[in-house]
Design a protein around this motif. Sequence first.
Motif, PDB file in Angstrom:
ATOM      1  N   PHE A  40      40.576  55.467  41.927  1.00  0.00           N
ATOM      2  CA  PHE A  40      39.175  55.352  42.317  1.00  0.00           C
ATOM      3  C   PHE A  40      39.040  55.186  43.824  1.00  0.00           C
ATOM      4  CE2 PHE A  40      40.726  51.143  41.322  1.00  0.00           C
ATOM      5  CZ  PHE A  40      40.118  50.266  42.213  1.00  0.00           C
ATOM      6  N   ASN A  41      37.883  55.595  44.346  1.00  0.00           N
ATOM      7  CA  ASN A  41      37.495  55.380  45.734  1.00  0.00           C
ATOM      8  C   ASN A  41      36.483  54.254  45.746  1.00  0.00           C
ATOM      9  OD1 ASN A  41      38.621  57.378  47.666  1.00  0.00           O
ATOM     10  ND2 ASN A  41      37.855  58.804  46.116  1.00  0.00           N
ATOM     11  N   TRP A  42      36.648  53.325  46.679  1.00  0.00           N
ATOM     12  CA  TRP A  42      35.706  52.209  46.783  1.00  0.00           C
ATOM     13  C   TRP A  42      35.571  51.847  48.253  1.00  0.00           C
ATOM     14  CZ3 TRP A  42      36.657  46.495  45.143  1.00  0.00           C
ATOM     15  CH2 TRP A  42      35.445  45.831  44.985  1.00  0.00           C
ATOM     16  N   ASN A  43      34.378  51.918  48.769  1.00  0.00           N
ATOM     17  CA  ASN A  43      34.078  51.620  50.176  1.00  0.00           C
ATOM     18  C   ASN A  43      34.966  52.407  51.137  1.00  0.00           C
ATOM     19  OD1 ASN A  43      32.068  49.928  49.408  1.00  0.00           O
ATOM     20  ND2 ASN A  43      33.022  48.062  50.139  1.00  0.00           N
ATOM     21  N   GLY A  44      35.196  53.671  50.833  1.00  0.00           N
ATOM     22  CA  GLY A  44      35.949  54.531  51.732  1.00  0.00           C
ATOM     23  C   GLY A  44      37.457  54.410  51.640  1.00  0.00           C
ATOM     24  N   SER A  45      37.962  53.600  50.741  1.00  0.00           N
ATOM     25  CA  SER A  45      39.413  53.474  50.553  1.00  0.00           C
ATOM     26  C   SER A  45      39.796  53.976  49.168  1.00  0.00           C
ATOM     27  CB  SER A  45      39.858  52.022  50.703  1.00  0.00           C
ATOM     28  OG  SER A  45      39.646  51.582  52.020  1.00  0.00           O
ATOM     29  N   GLU A  46      41.048  54.425  49.057  1.00  0.00           N
ATOM     30  CA  GLU A  46      41.578  54.891  47.782  1.00  0.00           C
ATOM     31  C   GLU A  46      42.377  53.776  47.121  1.00  0.00           C
ATOM     32  OE1 GLU A  46      42.852  59.420  48.034  1.00  0.00           O
ATOM     33  OE2 GLU A  46      43.744  58.219  49.650  1.00  0.00           O
ATOM     34  N   TYR A  47      42.240  53.669  45.805  1.00  0.00           N
ATOM     35  CA  TYR A  47      42.952  52.666  45.018  1.00  0.00           C
ATOM     36  C   TYR A  47      43.441  53.307  43.735  1.00  0.00           C
ATOM     37  CZ  TYR A  47      40.363  49.322  47.914  1.00  0.00           C
ATOM     38  OH  TYR A  47      39.831  48.617  48.966  1.00  0.00           O
ATOM     39  N   PHE A  48      44.409  52.655  43.119  1.00  0.00           N
ATOM     40  CA  PHE A  48      44.742  52.973  41.742  1.00  0.00           C
ATOM     41  C   PHE A  48      45.152  51.685  41.060  1.00  0.00           C
ATOM     42  CE2 PHE A  48      49.032  53.051  43.349  1.00  0.00           C
ATOM     43  CZ  PHE A  48      49.830  52.674  42.280  1.00  0.00           C
ATOM     44  N   LYS A  56      46.046  49.393  46.876  1.00  0.00           N
ATOM     45  CA  LYS A  56      45.328  50.158  47.888  1.00  0.00           C
ATOM     46  C   LYS A  56      46.288  51.210  48.427  1.00  0.00           C
ATOM     47  CE  LYS A  56      42.535  49.714  52.030  1.00  0.00           C
ATOM     48  NZ  LYS A  56      41.977  48.769  53.015  1.00  0.00           N
ATOM     49  N   ILE A  57      45.810  52.443  48.515  1.00  0.00           N
ATOM     50  CA  ILE A  57      46.639  53.565  48.941  1.00  0.00           C
ATOM     51  C   ILE A  57      46.429  53.802  50.429  1.00  0.00           C
ATOM     52  CG2 ILE A  57      47.119  56.013  48.623  1.00  0.00           C
ATOM     53  CD1 ILE A  57      45.894  55.647  45.767  1.00  0.00           C
ATOM     54  N   VAL A  70      46.264  43.444  31.088  1.00  0.00           N
ATOM     55  CA  VAL A  70      46.293  44.875  31.397  1.00  0.00           C
ATOM     56  C   VAL A  70      44.868  45.386  31.633  1.00  0.00           C
ATOM     57  CG1 VAL A  70      46.869  47.155  30.477  1.00  0.00           C
ATOM     58  CG2 VAL A  70      48.397  45.228  30.079  1.00  0.00           C
ATOM     59  N   ILE A  71      44.686  46.153  32.701  1.00  0.00           N
ATOM     60  CA  ILE A  71      43.398  46.765  33.019  1.00  0.00           C
ATOM     61  C   ILE A  71      43.227  48.003  32.149  1.00  0.00           C
ATOM     62  CG2 ILE A  71      42.055  47.920  34.821  1.00  0.00           C
ATOM     63  CD1 ILE A  71      43.651  46.124  36.848  1.00  0.00           C
ATOM     64  N   ILE A  72      42.145  48.024  31.347  1.00  0.00           N
ATOM     65  CA  ILE A  72      41.919  49.160  30.447  1.00  0.00           C
ATOM     66  C   ILE A  72      40.610  49.889  30.740  1.00  0.00           C
ATOM     67  CG2 ILE A  72      43.432  48.300  28.624  1.00  0.00           C
ATOM     68  CD1 ILE A  72      40.961  47.295  27.134  1.00  0.00           C
ATOM     69  N   ALA A  73      39.833  49.425  31.721  1.00  0.00           N
ATOM     70  CA  ALA A  73      38.601  50.114  32.111  1.00  0.00           C
ATOM     71  C   ALA A  73      38.224  49.729  33.532  1.00  0.00           C
ATOM     72  CB  ALA A  73      37.461  49.748  31.157  1.00  0.00           C
ATOM     73  N   LEU A  74      37.655  50.681  34.257  1.00  0.00           N
ATOM     74  CA  LEU A  74      37.144  50.435  35.612  1.00  0.00           C
ATOM     75  C   LEU A  74      35.814  51.156  35.774  1.00  0.00           C
ATOM     76  CD1 LEU A  74      40.318  50.920  37.826  1.00  0.00           C
ATOM     77  CD2 LEU A  74      39.080  48.803  37.492  1.00  0.00           C
ATOM     78  N   HIS A  75      34.899  50.530  36.524  1.00  0.00           N
ATOM     79  CA  HIS A  75      33.595  51.146  36.799  1.00  0.00           C
ATOM     80  C   HIS A  75      33.050  50.583  38.103  1.00  0.00           C
ATOM     81  CE1 HIS A  75      29.603  52.779  36.084  1.00  0.00           C
ATOM     82  NE2 HIS A  75      29.103  51.594  36.321  1.00  0.00           N
ATOM     83  N   ILE A  76      32.519  51.455  38.954  1.00  0.00           N
ATOM     84  CA  ILE A  76      31.815  51.012  40.163  1.00  0.00           C
ATOM     85  C   ILE A  76      30.335  51.237  39.904  1.00  0.00           C
ATOM     86  CG2 ILE A  76      31.472  51.376  42.635  1.00  0.00           C
ATOM     87  CD1 ILE A  76      34.418  52.347  42.707  1.00  0.00           C
ATOM     88  N   GLN A  79      25.317  49.036  42.627  1.00  0.00           N
ATOM     89  CA  GLN A  79      25.316  48.057  43.724  1.00  0.00           C
ATOM     90  C   GLN A  79      26.680  47.985  44.406  1.00  0.00           C
ATOM     91  OE1 GLN A  79      23.922  47.243  40.566  1.00  0.00           O
ATOM     92  NE2 GLN A  79      21.985  47.898  41.446  1.00  0.00           N
ATOM     93  N   ASN A  80      27.555  48.919  44.084  1.00  0.00           N
ATOM     94  CA  ASN A  80      28.899  49.028  44.660  1.00  0.00           C
ATOM     95  C   ASN A  80      29.798  47.848  44.291  1.00  0.00           C
ATOM     96  OD1 ASN A  80      30.707  50.698  46.045  1.00  0.00           O
ATOM     97  ND2 ASN A  80      30.491  49.477  47.895  1.00  0.00           N
ATOM     98  N   LYS A  81      29.633  47.318  43.097  1.00  0.00           N
ATOM     99  CA  LYS A  81      30.515  46.281  42.559  1.00  0.00           C
ATOM    100  C   LYS A  81      31.532  46.956  41.644  1.00  0.00           C
ATOM    101  CE  LYS A  81      27.679  43.225  44.283  1.00  0.00           C
ATOM    102  NZ  LYS A  81      27.730  43.083  45.694  1.00  0.00           N
ATOM    103  N   LEU A  82      32.763  46.460  41.678  1.00  0.00           N
ATOM    104  CA  LEU A  82      33.823  47.001  40.830  1.00  0.00           C
ATOM    105  C   LEU A  82      33.943  46.146  39.580  1.00  0.00           C
ATOM    106  CD1 LEU A  82      36.278  48.917  40.401  1.00  0.00           C
ATOM    107  CD2 LEU A  82      37.650  47.192  41.600  1.00  0.00           C
ATOM    108  N   TRP A  83      33.821  46.785  38.424  1.00  0.00           N
ATOM    109  CA  TRP A  83      33.952  46.109  37.136  1.00  0.00           C
ATOM    110  C   TRP A  83      35.309  46.461  36.548  1.00  0.00           C
ATOM    111  CZ3 TRP A  83      30.173  42.876  35.215  1.00  0.00           C
ATOM    112  CH2 TRP A  83      28.971  42.862  35.928  1.00  0.00           C
ATOM    113  N   ILE A  84      36.039  45.440  36.096  1.00  0.00           N
ATOM    114  CA  ILE A  84      37.392  45.614  35.566  1.00  0.00           C
ATOM    115  C   ILE A  84      37.422  45.102  34.129  1.00  0.00           C
ATOM    116  CG2 ILE A  84      39.816  45.018  35.862  1.00  0.00           C
ATOM    117  CD1 ILE A  84      39.119  44.417  38.840  1.00  0.00           C
ATOM    118  N   GLY A  85      37.670  46.008  33.184  1.00  0.00           N
ATOM    119  CA  GLY A  85      37.812  45.639  31.775  1.00  0.00           C
ATOM    120  C   GLY A  85      39.268  45.332  31.476  1.00  0.00           C
TER     121      GLY A  85
END
Length: 171
Positions: A40-48, A56-57, A70-76, A79-85
């Motif tokens: 995912f991209n978040w605030n101009g940076s790449e992540y996985f 951060k890549i 274990v992270i099984i879901a991600l959503h931005i 409001q540009n908040k990152l949600w981690i399931g």
Amino acid sequence: SPLFAHGSATPYVKVLKIDNRYLDIEPADNDRSTENIFYFNWNGSEYFSLNSGIYKIGKTLEKVFNAHSVIIALHIDKQNKLWIGLLNKGLIRMEDPSFKHQNSVDELSEKSVTGILQDEEQGYWVTTLDKGIYYFPNFAVKQFKLPSNSKITTVNKTSNFLITSDFSGLI
């Protein structure tokens, strides 16, 4: 960007390929699978994310967050908040890419969150692996349980509090 990860004869992920860049991953004990890998991209940076970690890549990989499951879901969201399931550990909201300001959703604390969607009215739909779908119209509004025979007669507010009283005079 395309994302590719591979290991060796051992079950560890060792190399990540993003576009034409190859980045080495220092294997952790829980990084044994590529089932739960998200880019995912978040605030101009790449992540996985890989299992419970978020990286951060850049020219190298920097581990910026380690979840307690274990992270099984991600959503931005809008409001540009990152949600981690998380698997069996609920839902976390990251306020910014420092990964220091986080909130969790108490109602989902022991559930496996598989998806998060924000609708046009700013409500959130959250899917779980085995406990159904939850709808939250507004996370800023906290719910509280009243005694079963409460007869609420008034509601008022101050700058920081909501005040209710019932028929018996209890505030």
